[in-house]
Design an enzyme around this catalytic site. Structure first.
Site, PDB file in Angstrom:
ATOM      1  N   ARG A  38       0.844  -1.202   0.000  1.00  0.00           N
ATOM      2  CA  ARG A  38       0.000   0.000   0.000  1.00  0.00           C
ATOM      3  C   ARG A  38       0.873   1.244   0.000  1.00  0.00           C
ATOM      4  O   ARG A  38       1.783   1.363   0.804  1.00  0.00           O
ATOM      5  CB  ARG A  38      -0.934   0.009   1.218  1.00  0.00           C
ATOM      6  N   SER A  80      -8.005  -1.538   1.175  1.00  0.00           N
ATOM      7  CA  SER A  80      -8.962  -1.867   2.224  1.00  0.00           C
ATOM      8  C   SER A  80      -9.720  -0.645   2.732  1.00  0.00           C
ATOM      9  O   SER A  80     -10.423   0.025   1.987  1.00  0.00           O
ATOM     10  CB  SER A  80      -8.243  -2.590   3.368  1.00  0.00           C
ATOM     11  N   HIS A  81      -9.561  -0.336   4.010  1.00  0.00           N
ATOM     12  CA  HIS A  81     -10.300   0.753   4.650  1.00  0.00           C
ATOM     13  C   HIS A  81      -9.632   2.105   4.475  1.00  0.00           C
ATOM     14  O   HIS A  81     -10.166   3.122   4.909  1.00  0.00           O
ATOM     15  CB  HIS A  81     -10.441   0.458   6.144  1.00  0.00           C
ATOM     16  N   ASP A 133     -16.262  -1.926   4.952  1.00  0.00           N
ATOM     17  CA  ASP A 133     -15.185  -1.025   4.553  1.00  0.00           C
ATOM     18  C   ASP A 133     -15.045  -1.024   3.031  1.00  0.00           C
ATOM     19  O   ASP A 133     -15.887  -1.572   2.314  1.00  0.00           O
ATOM     20  CB  ASP A 133     -13.867  -1.413   5.235  1.00  0.00           C
ATOM     21  N   ASP A 190     -13.162  -2.521   0.748  1.00  0.00           N
ATOM     22  CA  ASP A 190     -13.126  -3.775  -0.015  1.00  0.00           C
ATOM     23  C   ASP A 190     -14.058  -4.831   0.558  1.00  0.00           C
ATOM     24  O   ASP A 190     -14.039  -5.980   0.131  1.00  0.00           O
ATOM     25  CB  ASP A 190     -11.703  -4.307  -0.118  1.00  0.00           C
ATOM     26  N   ASP A 193     -14.290  -6.520   3.342  1.00  0.00           N
ATOM     27  CA  ASP A 193     -13.909  -7.665   4.160  1.00  0.00           C
ATOM     28  C   ASP A 193     -14.130  -7.387   5.647  1.00  0.00           C
ATOM     29  O   ASP A 193     -14.151  -8.318   6.453  1.00  0.00           O
ATOM     30  CB  ASP A 193     -12.471  -8.103   3.888  1.00  0.00           C
ATOM     31  N   ARG A 194     -14.319  -6.122   6.024  1.00  0.00           N
ATOM     32  CA  ARG A 194     -14.545  -5.784   7.428  1.00  0.00           C
ATOM     33  C   ARG A 194     -16.015  -5.475   7.679  1.00  0.00           C
ATOM     34  O   ARG A 194     -16.783  -5.198   6.754  1.00  0.00           O
ATOM     35  CB  ARG A 194     -13.685  -4.588   7.837  1.00  0.00           C
ATOM     36  N   GLU A 222     -10.619 -11.008  13.952  1.00  0.00           N
ATOM     37  CA  GLU A 222      -9.665 -10.048  14.489  1.00  0.00           C
ATOM     38  C   GLU A 222     -10.417  -8.866  15.089  1.00  0.00           C
ATOM     39  O   GLU A 222     -11.534  -8.546  14.673  1.00  0.00           O
ATOM     40  CB  GLU A 222      -8.737  -9.544  13.378  1.00  0.00           C
ATOM     41  N   LYS A 233     -11.368 -12.605   5.408  1.00  0.00           N
ATOM     42  CA  LYS A 233     -12.460 -12.145   6.259  1.00  0.00           C
ATOM     43  C   LYS A 233     -13.576 -11.648   5.356  1.00  0.00           C
ATOM     44  O   LYS A 233     -13.333 -11.212   4.236  1.00  0.00           O
ATOM     45  CB  LYS A 233     -12.001 -11.072   7.236  1.00  0.00           C
TER      46      LYS A 233
END
Length: 693
Positions: free
Chosen positions: A127, A226-227, A409, A411, A413-414, A506, A519
């Site tokens: 990233r 991600s986020h 989020d 992508d 996954d959260r 997590e 996730k």
């Protein structure tokens, strides 16, 4: 669009031929039934003697000119009974006329390049700021370094299939076209791309594991940070997931990094035209290479429908006394939220918030400031709608507040879970799902294992102890759960114990199971809806709320008061100096009394993988007190600039103790002690954290 037909010997081959034909040709409007458009792809899967039917269907439809057989794959599958293994066949049929021929040159150009510093993948890939990725050859170098690492590891790239998609952030579509051209130059013969270049991270894993019979690609590039915020002035990211659908293990990411430090050239097919990824379609380039653009939601939704009881959840959503909202935060989850919650489960479209994916996730002028991070700080609109403030406290009288709320989020996954004026911490959410797992069809035979990251609270451990199942404590990073999920699999770790069905999570708002190797934000939401459905079968009784379910759990297991302080954008040198100082203090802290608390142990956490024997060191400072309280320090690997220091605080209260305190207030004494031990304010100049969750 595509569909999978599972053939068996219980029906004649002609039945399946008729079914496959109807999917490929479509059906006209009839009586009160609307017309059904033709599908582009039908995958026939057959086990044992049913393979004869698959061969009949394929040859019949090809002779009729209805379809073209594009691939036939066979493998052995474990089955019950004395034979143990049985042949399995997957036949992919493409509708004739659906494949579009594209002219172009497949000539490979070798371009000279030089290394860039710092292309080391973190816990979730590489990233950096978007403009860094836009520099000449920056993306190309990392992609070529990945292909070279895979080839050196024995992965068959030549003639293989690759998935390429992302979360829709700025530069996503441009990067996809570059990777397609580089993949073809490195020998890839088929590239799969989600429509509009979109695939949520869990959906990408589902595609790798399930599409066209399963385990076709050798892996995939997921373009996501991600986020982290998106946009030309914000963040971009890339990571590689392997053939099992999970993030590349450390041995692969380490090899990629080594390659980036010495790379001298990369390969690309400049003559391959840009692919139209705006709508589903199948393209054949120069008659030799296939690029498939497919619905980004199909494979993931089909998988989730097999994991959960959609009918039971539909009944819950249809109750007049139940309401819900779901915030996709303008990330990739929007299309999935509509497909699952509205189209499949019957929720009103008004229950969806920020469901249109945007390249900047709404941008700096949005309530979340373009930070698609599902927590109390950034999911501002959802938190307000659910009747709480930024520390999870109730605001107002609750009138008009939905019964259930959730967010994803960038992508997807959260996840964040809320009830009416009630915040569920990620650690509690994981434990509550584990305690109620039997109501989810996927876990009907019972859990065989579970795991949490080291910083995550010990709430899961208490459930595992009561259920008498093993619980594993791993470093942060979903890739560490992958080996536990694949343990005992004949292909990966034969002879090892089997821990599936498996549940893991997590504290950073990530929860999931072995249905994929990532996730899964939508999975977590459906798990909670399934629990609510199981607790509210009798519509004549008042609705049992998220708050009541949480409090009932605490009364049975006790409460792990828990909080996380994030210090973002800290000078990397100062952050590392602080961590080195803590490592040196570990031995002297053991047995020391401070503010009425005695240190039981203080270690620099090291993980010995029970499946493959690998060792992961320097995974965070874990300080445990004699009363079970904990202080954990860790540097995050998900930022794009500077360092993020994460401070985790945990205090356990027995079922007979005070279960109604504020988690943020209860752990404050621990926070004060942690800052004193670490000397964080003096070293970093930070008096307060950026985010508290």
């Amino acid at each position: 669009m595509s569909v999978e037909l599972k053939l068996s010997t219980s029906k004649p081959a002609h039945f399946y031929a008729k079914a496959a034909r109807s999917f490929l040709e479509g059906l006209p409007e009839r009586d009160d039934k609307p017309a059904r458009p033709p599908l582009d792809t039908v995958t026939l899967t057959a086990l044992g003697n049913a393979i004869n039917s698959a061969v009949f269907v394929a040859t019949t439809l090809e002779k009729e000119g209805v379809a073209v057989v594009t691939s036939i794959r066979t493998k052995f599958t474990s089955v019950f009974g004395p034979i143990k293994r049985s042949p399995n066949m997957a036949v992919v049929l493409k509708r004739k006329g659906a494949i579009k021929e594209l002219s172009g040159s497949l000539a490979v150009t070798t371009e000279a390049t030089t290394p860039f510093e710092g292309q080391k993948p973190g816990t979730s890939g590489l990233r950096k700021k978007t403009k860094v990725f836009m520099e000449k050859n920056y993306l190309n170098n990392f992609v070529q370094a990945t292909f070279d690492a895979l080839k050196a590891d024995g992965v068959t790239i030549e003639g293989g299939t690759l998935v390429v998609s992302g979360d829709g952030r700025y530069y996503n579509k441009t990067a996809i076209q570059v990777i397609i051209k580089m993949a073809i130059a490195n020998g890839v013969k088929s590239v799969w791309v989600g429509q509009d270049g979109l695939l949520s991270t869990p959906a990408a894993s589902a595609v790798i594991r399930n599409r066209e019979g399963g385990f076709v690609p050798f892996g995939g590039f997921i373009l996501s940070a991600s986020h982290n915020p998106g946009g030309i002035d914000e963040d971009f990211g890339i990571k590689f997931n392997c053939e099992n659908g999970g993030p590349a293990p450390e041995k692969v990411t380490d090899a990629i990094f080594e390659n980036t430090k010495s790379i001298k050239e990369y390969k690309i097919c400049k003559g391959v035209p840009d692919i139209d990824i705006a709508s589903p379609g199948s393209y054949m380039v120069d008659g030799k290479v296939n690029v498939e653009v497919f619905s980004c939601t199909d494979d993931h939704v089909q998988l989730l429908s097999r994991v959960f009881d959609f009918e039971a959840i539909k009944k819950l959503i249809a109750r007049k006394d139940f309401s819900m909202v779901y915030d996709s935060m303008n990330g990739v989850q929007g299309p999935y939220a509509k497909r699952v919650l509205v189209d499949e489960l019957g929720a009103p479209e008004s229950s969806l918030m920020n469901a249109v994916p945007k390249e900047d996730f709404g941008g700096k002028d949005s309530p979340s400031h373009g930070h698609a991070d599902p927590n109390l700080t950034y999911a501002v609109e959802l938190v307000k709608k659910m009747g709480t403030n930024k520390v999870g406290e109730k605001v107002g009288d609750g009138a008009g507040v939905p019964d259930f709320g959730a967010a994803a989020d960038g992508d997807a996954d959260r996840n964040m879970i809320l009830g009416k004026q009630w915040f569920v911490s990620p650690s509690d959410s994981l434990a509550i799902i584990a305690a109620n797992a039997s109501c989810i069809p996927y876990f009907k035979s019972g859990l065989k294992g579970c795991a949490r990251s080291m910083p995550t609270s010990g709430a899961l451990d208490l459930v595992a102890k009561k259920k008498k199942i093993p619980v594993f404590v791993t470093p942060t990073g979903w890739k560490f759960f992958g080996n536990l999920m694949d343990s005992g699999d004949e292909k990966y770790f034969p002879g090892k114990p089997v821990y599936t069905p498996f549940l893991c999570g997590e504290e950073s708002f990530g929860t999931g199971s072995n249905h994929v190797r990532e996730k899964d934000g939508m999975w977590a939401v459906l798990a909670w809806l399934q629990i609510l459905a199981s607790k509210n079968k009798d519509e004549s009784k008042p609705l049992m709320s998220v708050e009541e379910i949480t409090k009932a759990h605490w009364k049975e297991y006790g409460r792990n008061y828990y909080c996380r302080y994030d210090y973002e954008g800290v000078d990397s040198g100062k952050a590392n100096e602080m961590m080195e100082g803590l490592k040196k203090k570990c031995d002297e802290l053991k047995g020391k009394e401070m503010k009425g608390m005695k240190v039981d142990s203080a270690v620099n956490f090291e993980y010995n993988d029970p499946v493959d024997g690998s060792v992961s060191s320097n995974q965070g400072i874990n300080i445990i007190f004699t009363d079970g309280s904990r202080i954990v320090f860790r540097l995050s690997g998900t930022g794009s600039a500077g360092a993020t220091i994460r401070l985790y605080l945990e205090k356990y209260e027995k079922p007979s103790g005070n279960l109604d305190g504020s988690q943020f207030e209860v752990v404050k004494p621990l926070a004060e002690l942690a800052l004193e031990i670490s000397n964080l304010p003096a070293l970093t100049g930070r008096d307060t954290p950026t985010v508290i969750t």
